[in-house]
Structure formats: C-alpha cells, structure tokens
Motif scaffolding. Structure first.
Motif, PDB file in Angstrom:
ATOM      1  N   PRO A  47       0.807  -1.226   0.000  1.00  0.00           N
ATOM      2  CA  PRO A  47       0.000   0.000   0.000  1.00  0.00           C
ATOM      3  C   PRO A  47       0.840   1.277   0.000  1.00  0.00           C
ATOM      4  O   PRO A  47       2.061   1.252   0.193  1.00  0.00           O
ATOM      5  CB  PRO A  47      -0.770  -0.109   1.308  1.00  0.00           C
ATOM      6  CG  PRO A  47       0.165  -0.856   2.215  1.00  0.00           C
ATOM      7  CD  PRO A  47       0.865  -1.857   1.313  1.00  0.00           C
ATOM      8  N   TYR A  49       0.986   5.136   1.944  1.00  0.00           N
ATOM      9  CA  TYR A  49       0.577   5.722   3.211  1.00  0.00           C
ATOM     10  C   TYR A  49      -0.081   7.053   2.910  1.00  0.00           C
ATOM     11  O   TYR A  49       0.592   8.034   2.605  1.00  0.00           O
ATOM     12  CB  TYR A  49       1.770   5.932   4.147  1.00  0.00           C
ATOM     13  CG  TYR A  49       1.388   6.633   5.443  1.00  0.00           C
ATOM     14  CD1 TYR A  49       0.847   5.932   6.509  1.00  0.00           C
ATOM     15  CD2 TYR A  49       1.545   8.013   5.579  1.00  0.00           C
ATOM     16  CE1 TYR A  49       0.482   6.564   7.685  1.00  0.00           C
ATOM     17  CE2 TYR A  49       1.184   8.664   6.748  1.00  0.00           C
ATOM     18  CZ  TYR A  49       0.650   7.939   7.792  1.00  0.00           C
ATOM     19  OH  TYR A  49       0.279   8.584   8.948  1.00  0.00           O
ATOM     20  N   THR A  87       6.941   7.367   7.823  1.00  0.00           N
ATOM     21  CA  THR A  87       5.600   7.778   8.233  1.00  0.00           C
ATOM     22  C   THR A  87       5.653   8.349   9.646  1.00  0.00           C
ATOM     23  O   THR A  87       6.557   8.007  10.426  1.00  0.00           O
ATOM     24  CB  THR A  87       4.628   6.590   8.195  1.00  0.00           C
ATOM     25  OG1 THR A  87       5.068   5.582   9.117  1.00  0.00           O
ATOM     26  CG2 THR A  87       4.565   5.980   6.795  1.00  0.00           C
ATOM     27  N   LEU A  94       4.020  -4.485   8.498  1.00  0.00           N
ATOM     28  CA  LEU A  94       2.739  -4.693   7.834  1.00  0.00           C
ATOM     29  C   LEU A  94       2.548  -6.190   7.606  1.00  0.00           C
ATOM     30  O   LEU A  94       3.451  -6.865   7.076  1.00  0.00           O
ATOM     31  CB  LEU A  94       2.698  -3.978   6.477  1.00  0.00           C
ATOM     32  CG  LEU A  94       3.058  -2.496   6.423  1.00  0.00           C
ATOM     33  CD1 LEU A  94       2.956  -1.995   4.971  1.00  0.00           C
ATOM     34  CD2 LEU A  94       2.162  -1.681   7.324  1.00  0.00           C
ATOM     35  N   SER A 112       5.476   0.627  -2.643  1.00  0.00           N
ATOM     36  CA  SER A 112       4.044   0.806  -2.922  1.00  0.00           C
ATOM     37  C   SER A 112       3.720   0.441  -4.355  1.00  0.00           C
ATOM     38  O   SER A 112       4.398   0.869  -5.293  1.00  0.00           O
ATOM     39  CB  SER A 112       3.637   2.255  -2.662  1.00  0.00           C
ATOM     40  OG  SER A 112       3.872   2.607  -1.322  1.00  0.00           O
ATOM     41  N   THR A 139      -1.221  -3.852  11.135  1.00  0.00           N
ATOM     42  CA  THR A 139      -0.039  -2.994  11.250  1.00  0.00           C
ATOM     43  C   THR A 139       0.424  -2.980  12.700  1.00  0.00           C
ATOM     44  O   THR A 139      -0.401  -2.874  13.618  1.00  0.00           O
ATOM     45  CB  THR A 139      -0.350  -1.568  10.771  1.00  0.00           C
ATOM     46  OG1 THR A 139      -1.441  -1.028  11.541  1.00  0.00           O
ATOM     47  CG2 THR A 139      -0.753  -1.563   9.304  1.00  0.00           C
ATOM     48  N   LYS A 152      -4.752   4.129   7.675  1.00  0.00           N
ATOM     49  CA  LYS A 152      -3.947   5.001   6.813  1.00  0.00           C
ATOM     50  C   LYS A 152      -3.268   4.205   5.699  1.00  0.00           C
ATOM     51  O   LYS A 152      -2.878   4.754   4.670  1.00  0.00           O
ATOM     52  CB  LYS A 152      -2.894   5.745   7.638  1.00  0.00           C
ATOM     53  CG  LYS A 152      -3.465   6.725   8.665  1.00  0.00           C
ATOM     54  CD  LYS A 152      -4.180   7.870   8.000  1.00  0.00           C
ATOM     55  CE  LYS A 152      -4.520   8.974   8.989  1.00  0.00           C
ATOM     56  NZ  LYS A 152      -5.394   8.560  10.089  1.00  0.00           N
ATOM     57  N   TYR A 153      -3.107   2.904   5.915  1.00  0.00           N
ATOM     58  CA  TYR A 153      -2.507   2.026   4.906  1.00  0.00           C
ATOM     59  C   TYR A 153      -3.589   1.279   4.124  1.00  0.00           C
ATOM     60  O   TYR A 153      -3.383   0.924   2.962  1.00  0.00           O
ATOM     61  CB  TYR A 153      -1.583   1.009   5.575  1.00  0.00           C
ATOM     62  CG  TYR A 153      -0.464   1.637   6.359  1.00  0.00           C
ATOM     63  CD1 TYR A 153       0.779   1.865   5.783  1.00  0.00           C
ATOM     64  CD2 TYR A 153      -0.657   2.031   7.689  1.00  0.00           C
ATOM     65  CE1 TYR A 153       1.813   2.453   6.511  1.00  0.00           C
ATOM     66  CE2 TYR A 153       0.364   2.618   8.419  1.00  0.00           C
ATOM     67  CZ  TYR A 153       1.587   2.835   7.830  1.00  0.00           C
ATOM     68  OH  TYR A 153       2.599   3.432   8.537  1.00  0.00           O
TER      69      TYR A 153
END
Length: 432
Positions: A47, A49, A87, A94, A112, A139, A152-153
């Motif tokens: 993903p 962020y 971040t 993750l 990503s 997470t 957020k992910y």
C-alpha cells in the motif's frame, strides 16, 4: 484501475466483526487488523501511506500450519518491515494474511504498488461463517506487538462499506475516495456537528437547509456555511440537498430559489422528500405529511424544474417505503437522478437510483466526524455538470444613464439572485 489501499479497484469491509478493534463477541474480543475484500482484483499490493509511496523488506513469506504457533491462524501470509522514518506513526511492520498464494520471497525489497500475494481464506479464515476470501491487514510497531490502527494504509475507514472505484486510472487513491461508480460518499448537516474536513475521506452531499415542519419557515442549515467552505476547500463537495416541507408547487419553487441564494450552481441539488415529524406514538404530523402522492410528486417536480432553471442538476431523495406509497419516485427518476435510502440486506433493487444509502457509520466511524454519518454508494455516474471549461470572469455593468435607475437596480438584483454578482465565472455589479 486505481489502487485503493492494498487492492486495485473497489474494496469492501464486509462485516462489522472484520473491523479493527474490540469488534467481536459483543465487544469483548480484540481483532488486531481489518479484513478487506478486493472486489475487482484479487492481487494484494504493497500500500501507499495516505498517497505517499513507502518501501520495505519482506521478512516473512510463508504458511504456518502448526496450531501451537500464534500465527497459525494466518495461513499463508507476508510480513513487510518498513524502512525507517517514512511515516509519522508508530507502524514498522505490515502483515498481509489469509492469502491463497504468495508472490514475493523473504528478503525481497518492495515498494508501494508491488504485488505481494493473492487474496484467499487460508488459516482459520477457512472456517469462517460465512467463509469468504479477504486479506487481514494488520499494522504493528513491533513484530510481536499488538495491532494498531491500519486505516492510513488500508485506504478505507474502519467502517463497513465499499470504497474506491473501478476506473482505469493508475494513480494511487491516497486517503480520499472519489465519486466514481462504486465509491462511498456521505451526506452531512447540522447533525454531524463540527467537521474536520481535512480528515474526511469521502465526497459529500451537504444539506443547504430545510423548511420547518411546523412553522413552514425556510431555514438555512446551521452548519451549512462551515460545511460548504470545508467541503469545497478540501475538494470534497459533491452536491447539495434540501429537506422539503412544501405543500404547494409555489412553495417548492420557493425552496429551490432559497437554495440558489445560498449555494453555488453547477452542482447536483436533491429534493429531500420524507416524513416531516413523527410523534412518540408513531403518527406523522409534519405540515406536508398529509399530502397525497400526486401532490407531493407535483411539489418535487416543481422543485426540480426550478432548480434546473437556476443552474443546478436536480434530483430526488427518499426511502423505499416512502417512494412506493407517498411519492412517484420512479416516475420522477425517469427525468432526474434518484437517491434512495434502504439499509436492508435484501433491499429493493428494482427502483432506479444513482445513489444508494446503505448504512450509517458507527459513532465517529468516519474520520473527521464525531457522530454517526450516513453512508451512500454511487450506483450510476451522476450527470455531468454544464460548467464553462475556461473560467473567464465577466463584469456586467448597469449604467443608470442607459437604463432608468429602477430598471438597472432590478436587473442587478436579478443577477444577484442567481449568484452572478459573486460567482466563480461571472460577476455583476451595479455602477452608480
């Protein structure tokens, strides 16, 4: 297709118990991640962020079959350790779990958008009732620590619903869901209180106002100015609606004109037709509640026709039982977009609609909003607005030498009524 969190295209949080937190066993059992279904693509991707590209290293890519191992429930899974200082949160690991197969190996560098695995229901997800393929995204700050908020992910809110759209864009979705087909949108009014629009992840329909169900007075929604500025300023304004209690066609036209004085044209504007007031005994005593189906339909038609004249794309909002007995919703939708509320699992799919209101979020379930909030899904693309493609400002000067003073003022007031005295594209002023 656009990447929405860990999938491309539309994604779904299907069940309340699939949400992050104390969501199982009546709030007694902890769920450390969020269960996400890829509706258009089964491939699980690394993903972003909140739209920002992130990188990391695969530290685990395996299947755990030993039930004494605390990770047994995950079946096939991938764990990525994030590179440092990417971040602002505490997340370093993750986990992508319950996969059908894996597309990466331990030690591999990923970023990503890279494909990691294929969605499945391995591990104890195979015993789920009902069984369904999904990815458990978790997470963590440490490899063996407790899961922290993954939204957020995930590219979704911690709320049941469908997110993202099945368009052909290759850009990441970031943390804002657009308004394409399949997207989730919200509707807001004074009942949502103060909203932090910078955090809201959805496009929104904003209530302009309402007619009092007792007094009949035309009222601006108490939070309209703040919601208009916040939604528009953050690129999340989709359109407007007005709660009608008109009992005549003239009153309905007046409601549309009231909206035009407060809101910019070029957006959808929905006639909100429903019960005005329900007493403790279940009776309806709003001023428009005694209207016949034909009368209410005529009011909706008058509102929509006048809204179109004033530069809006009109539509009709109501709920299923009201649509079939108290207003000719289907007939109105032959001309204008429909927006229908029905939170049942087996809802009426025959009635036409562009927008389907399918649920209400938990309290605080939409980021930036502390209250419960209606959740809607775009079923059909809303008609395109007829807006100028080039924002050219024009000044209309009314010279009292050319026009008598009274006529010049009348012309100016007419321009002001339709917003042309302070519009994005046109500006009219009275030159004395």
């Amino acid at each position: 297709m656009k990447q929405t969190g860990i999938f491309k295209g539309r994604v779904e949080v299907r069940y309340n118990y699939g949400r992050f937190g104390w969501t199982r066993g009546g709030g007694k059992t902890w769920h450390g991640g969020i269960d996400i279904v890829g509706l258009d693509d089964a491939t699980i991707y690394m993903p972003f962020y909140m739209g920002k590209k992130i990188t990391g290293t695969v530290v685990n890519a395996r299947i755990v079959l030993n039930k004494s191992n605390r990770t047994w429930e995950w079946g096939w899974y991938v764990c990525v350790k994030l590179d440092k200082n990417q971040t602002p949160d505490t997340v370093n690991y993750l986990y992508f779990c319950h996969c059908a197969s894996l597309l990466v190996k331990q030690g591999q560098k990923v970023s990503s958008g890279d494909a990691l695995a294929v969605m499945g229901n391995s591990g104890n997800a195979a015993d789920a009732n009902p069984p369904y393929k999904h990815c458990h995204l978790e997470t963590r700050a440490t490899a063996t620590g407790t899961g922290v908020d993954p939204t957020k992910y995930a590219g979704v809110q911690n709320t049941v619903g469908v997110y993202g759209s099945a368009d052909q864009s290759t850009e990441p979705a970031g943390n804002v869901t657009g308004a394409g087909v399949g997207a989730t949108i919200i509707d807001v009014s004074k009942h949502q209180g103060d909203i932090d629009w910078a955090k809201v992840p959805y496009m929104a329909m904003v209530r302009i106002g309402y007619r009092g169900y007792g007094s009949g007075a035309l009222c601006k929604d108490e939070k309209f100015d703040a919601n208009l500025a916040g939604a528009k300023g953050n690129g999340k304004l989709l359109g407007f609606y007005f709660f009608s209690q008109a009992v005549t066609e003239a009153e309905a036209r007046a409601e549309a004109e009231f909206c035009a004085k407060l809101a910019p044209g070029g957006y959808p504007l929905f006639f909100d037709g429903e019960w005005g007031h329900t007493t403790k005994t279940g009776a309806h005593d709003g001023r428009a509640d005694s209207l016949s189906k034909a009368q209410r339909t005529a009011c909706a038609k008058a509102f929509c026709e006048r809204s179109a004249e004033l530069g809006f794309t009109p539509g009709v909002y109501t709920f299923t039982s009201f649509a079939t007995t108290n207003i000719d919703y289907a007939g109105l939708c032959a001309t204008w977009p429909g927006w229908l509320a029905d939170t049942r699992t087996n809802y009426d799919k025959v009635l036409p609609r562009y927008i389907h209101q399918y649920a209400k979020s938990a309290k605080g379930g939409v980021e930036g909003i502390a209250t419960e909030t209606d959740l809607n899904k775009i079923i059909k693309e809303l008609p395109k607005m007829d807006k100028p493609t080039t924002p050219t400002k024009q000044i209309i000067s009314l010279d009292p030498v050319t026009l008598p003073n009274a006529a010049a003022m009348e012309f100016y007031l007419l321009a002001k009524k339709y917003g042309l005295d302070n519009d994005r594209y046109y500006h009219a002023k009275y030159a004395d």
